[in-house]
Design a protein around this motif. Structure first.
Motif, PDB file in Angstrom:
ATOM      1  N   MET A   1      24.324  29.001  -3.131  1.00  0.00           N
ATOM      2  CA  MET A   1      24.659  29.247  -4.542  1.00  0.00           C
ATOM      3  C   MET A   1      26.162  29.411  -4.729  1.00  0.00           C
ATOM      4  SD  MET A   1      22.047  29.533  -6.615  1.00  0.00           S
ATOM      5  CE  MET A   1      22.436  30.792  -7.807  1.00  0.00           C
ATOM      6  N   GLY A   2      26.696  28.698  -5.740  1.00  0.00           N
ATOM      7  CA  GLY A   2      28.113  28.834  -6.082  1.00  0.00           C
ATOM      8  C   GLY A   2      29.021  27.940  -5.246  1.00  0.00           C
ATOM      9  N   ARG A   3      28.502  27.311  -4.214  1.00  0.00           N
ATOM     10  CA  ARG A   3      29.355  26.474  -3.364  1.00  0.00           C
ATOM     11  C   ARG A   3      29.579  25.094  -3.995  1.00  0.00           C
ATOM     12  NH1 ARG A   3      27.591  24.886   1.924  1.00  0.00           N
ATOM     13  NH2 ARG A   3      29.765  24.317   2.147  1.00  0.00           N
ATOM     14  N   THR A   4      30.714  24.504  -3.673  1.00  0.00           N
ATOM     15  CA  THR A   4      30.933  23.099  -4.040  1.00  0.00           C
ATOM     16  C   THR A   4      30.514  22.269  -2.834  1.00  0.00           C
ATOM     17  OG1 THR A   4      32.724  23.679  -5.504  1.00  0.00           O
ATOM     18  CG2 THR A   4      32.665  21.399  -4.742  1.00  0.00           C
ATOM     19  N   VAL A   5      29.592  21.362  -3.063  1.00  0.00           N
ATOM     20  CA  VAL A   5      29.025  20.611  -1.928  1.00  0.00           C
ATOM     21  C   VAL A   5      29.175  19.116  -2.158  1.00  0.00           C
ATOM     22  CG1 VAL A   5      27.326  22.370  -1.261  1.00  0.00           C
ATOM     23  CG2 VAL A   5      26.721  20.657  -2.999  1.00  0.00           C
ATOM     24  N   GLU A   6      29.085  18.373  -1.068  1.00  0.00           N
ATOM     25  CA  GLU A   6      29.145  16.917  -1.121  1.00  0.00           C
ATOM     26  C   GLU A   6      27.711  16.398  -0.987  1.00  0.00           C
ATOM     27  OE1 GLU A   6      31.555  14.759   1.892  1.00  0.00           O
ATOM     28  OE2 GLU A   6      33.102  15.190   0.386  1.00  0.00           O
ATOM     29  N   VAL A   7      27.296  15.613  -1.964  1.00  0.00           N
ATOM     30  CA  VAL A   7      25.904  15.139  -1.957  1.00  0.00           C
ATOM     31  C   VAL A   7      25.876  13.628  -1.719  1.00  0.00           C
ATOM     32  CG1 VAL A   7      23.740  15.020  -3.272  1.00  0.00           C
ATOM     33  CG2 VAL A   7      25.372  16.872  -3.704  1.00  0.00           C
ATOM     34  N   LEU A   8      25.051  13.212  -0.783  1.00  0.00           N
ATOM     35  CA  LEU A   8      24.807  11.775  -0.596  1.00  0.00           C
ATOM     36  C   LEU A   8      23.481  11.481  -1.285  1.00  0.00           C
ATOM     37  CD1 LEU A   8      25.360   9.008   0.621  1.00  0.00           C
ATOM     38  CD2 LEU A   8      24.582   9.841   2.824  1.00  0.00           C
ATOM     39  N   LEU A   9      23.549  10.641  -2.345  1.00  0.00           N
ATOM     40  CA  LEU A   9      22.380  10.423  -3.197  1.00  0.00           C
ATOM     41  C   LEU A   9      21.338   9.516  -2.539  1.00  0.00           C
ATOM     42  CD1 LEU A   9      22.210  11.747  -6.005  1.00  0.00           C
ATOM     43  CD2 LEU A   9      24.581  11.409  -5.346  1.00  0.00           C
TER      44      LEU A   9
ATOM     45  N   VAL B   1      22.517   5.180  -6.040  1.00  0.00           N
ATOM     46  CA  VAL B   1      21.924   5.576  -4.750  1.00  0.00           C
ATOM     47  C   VAL B   1      22.900   5.186  -3.628  1.00  0.00           C
ATOM     48  CG1 VAL B   1      20.024   5.133  -3.129  1.00  0.00           C
ATOM     49  CG2 VAL B   1      19.551   5.373  -5.580  1.00  0.00           C
ATOM     50  N   GLY B   2      23.137   6.120  -2.728  1.00  0.00           N
ATOM     51  CA  GLY B   2      24.040   5.841  -1.614  1.00  0.00           C
ATOM     52  C   GLY B   2      25.466   6.304  -1.854  1.00  0.00           C
ATOM     53  N   SER B   3      25.758   6.742  -3.119  1.00  0.00           N
ATOM     54  CA  SER B   3      27.119   7.226  -3.370  1.00  0.00           C
ATOM     55  C   SER B   3      27.210   8.714  -3.016  1.00  0.00           C
ATOM     56  CB  SER B   3      27.516   6.988  -4.830  1.00  0.00           C
ATOM     57  OG  SER B   3      26.655   7.716  -5.677  1.00  0.00           O
ATOM     58  N   VAL B   4      28.461   9.168  -2.885  1.00  0.00           N
ATOM     59  CA  VAL B   4      28.689  10.575  -2.540  1.00  0.00           C
ATOM     60  C   VAL B   4      29.358  11.246  -3.734  1.00  0.00           C
ATOM     61  CG1 VAL B   4      29.940  12.137  -1.004  1.00  0.00           C
ATOM     62  CG2 VAL B   4      28.974  10.031  -0.099  1.00  0.00           C
TER      63      VAL B   4
END
Ligand code: SF4
Length: 408
Positions: A358-366, A388-391
């Motif tokens: 919670m509250g973190r900035t994260v990198e998501v790979l879709l 899809v496939g972008s970060v």
């Protein structure tokens, strides 16, 4: 065109091996099918780590007797670890089996097919692309000798693939549309080549065009060293999640398992991984033959101290041909009680780990337009839709214990 049905048991390495064997069959005129009934050829890729996995594969093979009788020309290949362990004697029990190909013979699979006349007269098919992860095997075998494990006997000693071949495979996967590359090996981080370390390899794979993230499985704690961590810490394309099998929290049991580390060494490594942002999941075995109540309590306290994001718990079961199989087993009731207690202990781990995001900035790979995974391996749902496939970088604003949510 002839059709190929694949049944894979076991780990991700087996999935990758099935892909490799299937590729040889596709170039020989087969195309994939998910329907057993319409198949002309069945490839059964097997696992022997646990008795149960081997039994499932053998019982599937038993059912194929009738399948083969129903249409002439049908064929069966039995491959992988159970095929390696049981060998050609399988053909005595299952005379309708066409090819037995052990896990160590994967390099000679193409020649084996050619010798057996496994050719179709039509041009081959292509596998249907699934998911965003491309699997690349980088080493096979294991040089450890854990006293409960059959893998070194079945898979043999470590054999590392050349980095040039690995990079070529990874580049091919990335160009086929797999932005995430998963490097595979029984003790994957034992990979090495003259002058090149596993950390170097991870960095090189992550720099390939089209690669957004690199993961690896299954690592051994012995190779989590300060040099390794230094080598990867500034590279954020290397996912910050590791599945690190602990097996026990008792140094005495770890020694009897011949794991090559103590509880203290393991905790130090876990601490060092966390310092550079890793979330850590693990495997735990309860009821190893020499495990006392006190040893078991050490495992419970390891769970508390380590802060795992998940733990997969198994009851010890002897594997014929291993040193531990000669030891006197604990009472089954004790095993069951301990497993229950441990399962209760680990039940809340994932939920707590999700809450901590919670509250973190994260990198998501879709992986779908609005769902993906963070580098730490948490599932996350975004409000907006993406390719899809972008970060994307985003902030975690809520968690339901199994899924994170974002503001945008
Ligand atoms: S490290 Fe131990 S448990 Fe893992 S494959 Fe090798 S012998 Fe088996």
């Amino acid at each position: 065109m002839k059709k190929l049905f694949i049944q894979t048991y076991g780990c991700q390495m087996n999935l990758a091996d099935s892909e490799e064997m299937a590729a040889h069959l596709f170039t020989r005129g087969y195309m994939p099918t998910e329907q057993l009934e319409e198949a002309d050829l069945v490839l059964v890729n097997t696992c022997t780590v646990r008795d149960h996995a081997e039994h499932r594969a053998l019982s599937f093979l038993g059912r194929l007797r009738q399948w083969k009788r129903e249409k002439s020309g049908r064929r069966i290949i039995f491959a992988g670890c159970a095929a390696q362990r049981l060998g050609q004697q399988l053909k005595k029990t299952f005379p309708y089996l066409d090819i037995v190909s052990g896990a160590r013979e994967i390099d000679q699979f193409a020649q084996l097919l050619d010798k057996s006349g496994f050719l179709s007269d039509a041009p081959g098919g292509q596998p249907v692309q699934k998911g965003i992860t491309g699997y690349v095997t980088i080493m096979r075998g294991c040089d450890f000798a854990c006293s409960y494990c059959i893998v070194p006997t079945v898979r043999g000693p470590v054999k590392c693939l050349p980095s040039a071949e690995i990079l070529q495979q990874a580049a091919k996967k990335a160009s086929q549309g797999y932005p995430e590359i998963m490097l595979l090996g029984q003790t994957v981080n034992a990979w090495h080549e003259d002058g090149k370390t596993f950390a170097d390899l991870l960095n090189e794979v992550s720099a390939l065009p089209g690669v957004a993230r690199v993961r690896f499985v299954s690592p051994h704690p012995a190779f989590i060293t300060p040099q390794f961590l230094d080598g990867i810490k500034s590279n954020t394309k290397i996912a910050r999640h590791i599945h690190l099998p602990a097996q026990s929290g008792s140094s005495k049991v770890l020694q009897e398992m011949k794991r090559g580390y103590t509880r203290e060494i393991l905790l130090d490594k876990i601490h060092a991984l966390k310092q550079i942002g890793f979330s850590i999941s693990t495997d735990l075995i309860v009821g190893f033959p020499t495990e006392t109540q006190e040893d078991f309590e050490q495992t419970l306290s390891l769970v508390e101290q380590a802060g795992f994001s998940a733990a997969y718990c198994f009851k010890y079961s002897p594997r014929q041909g291993t040193p531990a199989a000669e030891m006197k087993l604990l009472d089954e009731k004790i095993l069951e009680q301990r497993l229950d207690i441990l399962l209760n202990k680990v039940r809340g781990l994932a939920e707590a780990a999700y809450q901590q995001q919670m509250g973190r900035t994260v990198e998501v790979l879709l992986e779908t337009p609005n769902k993906g995974r963070t580098g730490e391996d948490f599932w996350i749902q975004t409000q907006k839709s993406y390719t899809v496939g972008s970060v994307v970088q985003t902030e975690v604003t809520a968690s339901d214990g199994t899924l994170l949510f974002t503001r945008d």
